[in-house]
Design a protein around this motif. Structure first.
Motif, PDB file in Angstrom:
ATOM      1  N   HIS A 187      -7.267   7.934  -4.206  1.00 31.68           N
ATOM      2  CA  HIS A 187      -7.464   9.073  -2.997  1.00 31.68           C
ATOM      3  C   HIS A 187      -7.640  10.249  -3.848  1.00 31.68           C
ATOM      4  O   HIS A 187      -7.322  11.388  -3.286  1.00 31.68           O
ATOM      5  CB  HIS A 187      -6.253   8.960  -2.310  1.00 31.68           C
TER       6      HIS A 187
ATOM      7  N   THR B 282       0.815  -1.327  -0.067  1.00 33.90           N
ATOM      8  CA  THR B 282       0.057  -0.146   0.194  1.00 33.90           C
ATOM      9  C   THR B 282       0.718   1.168  -0.035  1.00 33.90           C
ATOM     10  O   THR B 282       0.470   2.342  -0.750  1.00 33.90           O
ATOM     11  CB  THR B 282      -0.795  -0.055   1.301  1.00 33.90           C
TER      12      THR B 282
ATOM     13  N   HIS C 273      -1.235   5.261  -7.403  1.00 31.39           N
ATOM     14  CA  HIS C 273      -2.581   5.307  -7.315  1.00 31.39           C
ATOM     15  C   HIS C 273      -3.122   6.476  -6.756  1.00 31.39           C
ATOM     16  O   HIS C 273      -4.385   6.667  -6.694  1.00 31.39           O
ATOM     17  CB  HIS C 273      -3.011   4.138  -6.457  1.00 31.39           C
ATOM     18  N   PHE C 274      -2.309   7.482  -6.016  1.00 37.87           N
ATOM     19  CA  PHE C 274      -2.884   8.635  -5.292  1.00 37.87           C
ATOM     20  C   PHE C 274      -3.907   9.432  -6.212  1.00 37.87           C
ATOM     21  O   PHE C 274      -4.893   9.834  -5.367  1.00 37.87           O
ATOM     22  CB  PHE C 274      -1.432   9.765  -5.111  1.00 37.87           C
TER      23      PHE C 274
ATOM     24  N   ASP D  39      -7.293   2.377   0.813  1.00 37.48           N
ATOM     25  CA  ASP D  39      -6.348   1.425   0.526  1.00 37.48           C
ATOM     26  C   ASP D  39      -6.640   0.131   0.790  1.00 37.48           C
ATOM     27  O   ASP D  39      -6.809  -0.647  -0.103  1.00 37.48           O
ATOM     28  CB  ASP D  39      -5.096   1.819   1.130  1.00 37.48           C
TER      29      ASP D  39
HETATM   30 FE   LIG Z   1      -2.875   4.708  -0.883  1.00 37.75          FE
END
Ligand SMILES: [Fe+2]
Ligand code: FES
Length: 396
Positions: A225, A214, A220-221, A343
């Motif tokens: 998110h 993670t 992936h930010f 996450d």
């Molecule tokens: Fe994350």
């Protein structure tokens, strides 16, 4: 790390920011899904990665006074760590030398430990001090003079324990060879000046390595998110460096944009980044602006699909007012909230997906160098070929 290194990382981040690039591995890499599922592989990892290497147990401030003690069962063996009246921190198996009961639970302050079962008493240096009805054990106490010591290192304000007793009964642990160059970073953060604030254990239905994964990419930010980290961290942009099997990934904060208009003498890595130090094989140490976070990830019940993440938050000076306490609590809540509600739900679906038969491997892109390094290092530590499983050949 020194001032030149600090400036070097900030300049690299500014370069990535200007050019829209990020640190890259040489090539993508495939990791077999069996790495997260196979019981035999999991047993090997527990033996070699969790109990065969030093594990971060906390920071020096977790044992602030002589007599401070903490117990810890996360490695799969019961451990007692206590700061003796001589100020020295020692680790023992928390196992009574009479019939094996746990000598103590939880944490606190004590000068000695009395096993709850038949009241054998151990001093804070582990020595057996009292045995009720001792005459009944005449001739049987030789070789049972105290709790079994575990090798422990307290250095740079951090504490490590090797969860397996040394063959020669030694309680000393030389940690530097395991850090492979991270020593300078740890020194730089002056961790021995920090104070413990709070700690939380979070249990999950997935492999413990997914908990670590993670933290290891910013790809992936901007997606997972998009709402929570927008305006906090720059997505898909990080500096990356390895230290043996350990690594440091430095994510830029959004405020990095203001750095070029600030005098270089005022540039601070801590304030302009979130640093993820992957301390092989199960710990993430993260300097975060104005405080430090440690995430320790462990398997649970010997299962490849159960895990626990313990998060601890350390602060520069103890919270003196209700407002200060609220401030640090909010930091803890924010981190836990993003990790456990964004996450981990995604990672949980990965564990389910691994068992679906959809594919025999997953792929890490060149833009996920820390993941590639982490999983290749694991294969190396397990004595497996680093190039990976012959997944394609097996499928054909
Ligand atoms: Fe994350
Ligand atoms: S098991 Fe500890 S005193 Fe008997």
């Amino acid at each position: 790390m020194d001032r030149a290194k600090e400036l070097g990382i900030l300049k690299a981040l500014l370069h990535y920011n200007e050019t829209g690039t990020t640190a890259m591995a040489e090539a993508p890499w495939e990791n077999a899904v069996s790495a997260y599922m196979c019981p035999d592989r999991h047993r090997l990892e527990e033996e070699k990665l969790i109990r065969g290497r030093p594990v971060v147990m906390g920071m020096s401030c977790d044992w602030p006074e002589n007599g401070s003690y903490r117990t810890d069962d996360f490695t799969g063996v019961p451990i007692l760590i206590v700061r003796g009246r001589d100020g020295r921190l020692r680790a023992f198996l928390n196992v009574c030398r009479h019939r094996g009961a746990k000598v103590t639970e939880g944490c606190g302050k004590a000068r000695s430990f009395r096993c709850p079962y038949h009241a054998w008493v151990y001093a804070d240096d582990g020595a057996l001090r009292a045995v009720p009805e001792q005459h009944a054990f005449e001739g049987a106490l030789d070789g049972r003079q105290g709790l079994t010591p575990l090798p422990l290192a307290e250095k740079y304000g951090m504490v490590w324990v090797l969860p397996t007793p040394a063959a020669d009964g030694s309680c000393d642990l030389d940690i530097d060879p395991w850090l492979c160059g991270l020593e300078a970073d740890l020194k730089f953060w002056k961790l021995d000046t920090y104070h413990f604030h709070s700690r939380h254990a979070h249990y999950e239905d997935m492999n413990y390595k997914l908990l670590v994964d993670t933290f290891l990419e910013g790809y992936h930010f901007g997606f997972l998110h998009a709402d929570t980290l927008r305006g906090v961290l720059k997505p898909h942009m990080n500096h990356f460096e390895t230290f043996g099997p350990n690594s440091r990934t430095t994510y830029a904060r959004a405020k990095l944009d203001r750095l070029p208009s600030t005098p270089e003498a005022e540039w601070s890595l801590m304030w302009n980044s979130t640093i993820v130090t992957q301390m092989f094989a199960n710990t993430v140490f993260s300097p975060q602006g104005d405080h430090m976070e440690i995430y320790r990830c462990f398997p649970v019940e010997g299962r490849p699909d159960r895990s626990v993440m313990e998060m601890s938050l350390y602060i520069p000076k103890p919270a003196a007012t209700a407002d200060e306490k609220r401030h640090w609590d909010a930091n803890m809540d924010l981190a836990l909230n993003v990790i456990t509600t964004e996450d981990f739900p995604a990672s949980r679906t990965m564990q389910i997906g691994f068992g679906s038969g959809a594919q025999q491997s997953i792929v890490f892109g060149r833009n996920e160098p820390a993941l590639i390094h982490y999983h290749q290092s694991i294969r190396r530590a397990l004595g497996l070929p680093v190039e990976g499983e012959p997944v394609r050949a097996a499928a054909e």
